[in-house]
Design an enzyme around this catalytic site. Structure first.
Site, PDB file in Angstrom:
ATOM      1  N   ASP A 107       0.808  -1.226   0.000  1.00 35.63           N
ATOM      2  CA  ASP A 107       0.000   0.000   0.000  1.00 35.63           C
ATOM      3  C   ASP A 107       0.839   1.273   0.000  1.00 35.63           C
ATOM      4  OD1 ASP A 107      -2.365  -1.554   0.120  1.00 35.63           O
ATOM      5  OD2 ASP A 107      -1.958  -1.854   2.251  1.00 35.63           O
ATOM      6  N   HIS A 135      -6.501  -1.999  -5.416  1.00 34.91           N
ATOM      7  CA  HIS A 135      -6.381  -0.550  -5.435  1.00 34.91           C
ATOM      8  C   HIS A 135      -7.301   0.004  -6.504  1.00 34.91           C
ATOM      9  CE1 HIS A 135      -3.166  -2.129  -8.092  1.00 34.91           C
ATOM     10  NE2 HIS A 135      -3.625  -1.198  -8.902  1.00 34.91           N
TER      11      HIS A 135
HETATM   12  P1  IMP Z   1      -2.298 -13.171   2.265  1.00 25.87           P
HETATM   13  O1  IMP Z   1      -1.436 -12.742   1.122  1.00 25.87           O
HETATM   14  O2  IMP Z   1      -3.752 -12.951   2.022  1.00 25.87           O
HETATM   15  O3  IMP Z   1      -1.990 -14.567   2.706  1.00 25.87           O
HETATM   16  O4  IMP Z   1      -1.945 -12.233   3.516  1.00 25.87           O
HETATM   17  C1  IMP Z   1      -0.701 -12.330   4.169  1.00 25.87           C
HETATM   18  C2  IMP Z   1      -0.287 -10.984   4.741  1.00 25.87           C
HETATM   19  O5  IMP Z   1      -0.063 -10.072   3.703  1.00 25.87           O
HETATM   20  C3  IMP Z   1      -1.325 -10.336   5.647  1.00 25.87           C
HETATM   21  O6  IMP Z   1      -0.660  -9.630   6.667  1.00 25.87           O
HETATM   22  C4  IMP Z   1      -2.024  -9.369   4.744  1.00 25.87           C
HETATM   23  O7  IMP Z   1      -2.606  -8.317   5.446  1.00 25.87           O
HETATM   24  C5  IMP Z   1      -0.878  -8.905   3.884  1.00 25.87           C
HETATM   25  N1  IMP Z   1      -1.340  -8.457   2.568  1.00 25.87           N
HETATM   26  C6  IMP Z   1      -1.834  -9.220   1.580  1.00 25.87           C
HETATM   27  N2  IMP Z   1      -2.169  -8.465   0.511  1.00 25.87           N
HETATM   28  C7  IMP Z   1      -1.853  -7.199   0.850  1.00 25.87           C
HETATM   29  C8  IMP Z   1      -1.941  -5.951   0.146  1.00 25.87           C
HETATM   30  O8  IMP Z   1      -2.390  -5.846  -0.980  1.00 25.87           O
HETATM   31  N3  IMP Z   1      -1.513  -4.861   0.845  1.00 25.87           N
HETATM   32  C9  IMP Z   1      -1.022  -4.936   2.114  1.00 25.87           C
HETATM   33  N4  IMP Z   1      -0.935  -6.057   2.788  1.00 25.87           N
HETATM   34  C10 IMP Z   1      -1.332  -7.180   2.173  1.00 25.87           C
END
Ligand code: IMP
Length: 394
Positions: A107, A135
């Site tokens: 982000d 986004h």
């Molecule tokens: P996952 O990729 O859904 O398994 O999430 C793993 C970690 O990455 C978690 O802490 C999420 O909040 C973070 N995360 C996943 N996608 C994003 C993103 O687009 N922006 C920020 N954090 C993300």
């Protein structure tokens, strides 16, 4: 630092750090509004400073060069020629692969930067991760929401590639394509036959695992990213290209579904319903499916300009991040090589985006945190002015 509702909208201030040999932050710029064409082409001001983002990046590159020179580590410092130098083929004229990565916890505004840059590239690619939290990009008053598609799809001259390192939930992917009101999107979109599939049951398992972890949860997006990569690594996953061999797909799907139902008590999978769905979309997906490794390398050989849009960020890297509070892929530069299938010497600029303040979604260490919910506090101010609210997570 802010935690919690950090998701990208635009109109924020970005500090853009050149991630060259020093990995140092050497410049900053303000991407202030939603009119990217104005930013891109018509910034006409008094301009000693460059008028395009590419110009700004060149400027940063030049400054980095000067810092490196001052420190005696300049690229221009004479280096004793390696005896095997003659084996190195120079890239074709004009060819380059540039990469934009997140250098914090995601982000940071990569989407905005990529959206502006992509106007000048022939191919825009995603190389790792899956449908991320998303986004929004506003062009001419129309809002476009992106989760998996490279935002370069808004450049009607660019081809977009979903590389082999990405994991794809096809129902969401097709919905995302359908939601774009741009003609001919599917003619400009290529998806790797080797990209792994995220199934609905991967998403159920993601949610289930998070619930089981209770207060130790990772805070995932519950999009099934981790469980899909787990299937890939366990070598019982299915790939996009498998859809084109239906008997093989069916047999592997049944076996993968059974494996999950046996592993997770109470998990129910509508196997026949899922198979019917995937059979129905197989033709549509087949038209987008290619060997993207060959495609990308050919594009490079043809002198095309290629831009890689990173997903997530370094501190969420499965190897280099704050494990276990990370995602399940490598959002850092390594995945460009493995997730697109290109050799390291084809990379040119690698840009890490940073924000002046940090935000983090999900759980995990975050040394100093600001209160966001109380009006009048710094945290509340930064989160409202920075529009730190998400496409998915709110
Ligand atoms: P996952 O990729 O859904 O398994 O999430 C793993 C970690 O990455 C978690 O802490 C999420 O909040 C973070 N995360 C996943 N996608 C994003 C993103 O687009 N922006 C920020 N954090 C993300």
């Amino acid at each position: 630092m802010l935690r919690g509702v950090a998701r990208s909208q635009y109109g924020r201030t970005l500090a853009v750090g050149g991630m060259g040999a020093l990995g140092a932050v050497v410049g900053s710029m303000v991407l202030s509004d939603r009119e990217r064409q104005v930013q891109c082409e018509a910034d006409g001001g008094e301009a000693k400073s460059p008028s395009t983002v590419m110009g700004i990046l060149s400027d940063i590159h030049e400054k980095l060069g000067r810092i490196e020179t001052a420190m005696g580590v300049s690229e221009t410092t004479p280096i004793k020629p390696a005896p095997v130098a003659s084996f190195q083929l120079p890239p074709s004229p004009g060819a380059k692969i540039d990469v934009v990565l997140g250098a914090q916890w995601g982000d940071e505004g990569k989407g905005k930067l990529v959206d502006i840059l992509s106007q000048e590239y022939d191919v825009c690619a995603r190389v790792a991760g899956g449908s991320n939290a998303g986004h929004t990009i506003v062009v001419g008053g129309t809002k476009y929401k992106f989760h998996l598609l490279p935002s370069g799809i808004l450049n009607e001259k660019a081809m977009c590639v979903i590389g082999n390192g990405v994991v794809v939930h096809l129902p969401s992917f097709l919905n995302e394509i359908d939601s774009l009101t741009i003609p001919g999107v599917e003619d400009r979109l290529k998806i790797s036959d080797r990209a792994h599939l995220v199934f609905d049951f991967h998403q159920q398992v993601d949610g289930h695992l998070e619930t089981k972890l209770g207060r130790h949860k990772i805070g995932t997006t519950k999009k099934g990213i981790g469980p899909a990569y787990a299937s890939k690594i366990s070598r019982n996953g299915l790939r996009v290209g498998d859809l084109q061999n239906w008997p093989y797909f069916e047999q592997r799907f049944r076996s993968l579904a059974e494996h999950h139902m046996n592993s997770f008590e109470g998990l129910e999978i509508d196997v026949e319903g899922q198979l019917e769905y995937y059979k129905n979309i197989s033709n549509r997906v087949g038209k987008l499916t290619i060997d993207t490794i060959e495609y990308t390398n050919q594009a490079y050989a043809d002198g095309k300009k290629i831009l890689v849009e990173g997903a997530n960020a370094t501190m969420l890297d499965i190897d280099f991040g704050t494990y276990p509070y990370v995602t399940s892929s490598n959002p850092s530069v390594g995945s460009v090589l493995t997730g697109l299938g290109v050799s390291p010497n084809k990379l040119r600029g690698i840009y890490g985006t940073v924000k002046a303040y940090c935000t983090r979604v999900g759980e995990g260490p975050f040394p100093t945190e600001l209160e966001m919910s109380v009006e009048g506090t710094v945290g509340h101010h930064l989160s409202s002015v920075g529009a730190e609210y998400g496409t998915t997570t709110g």
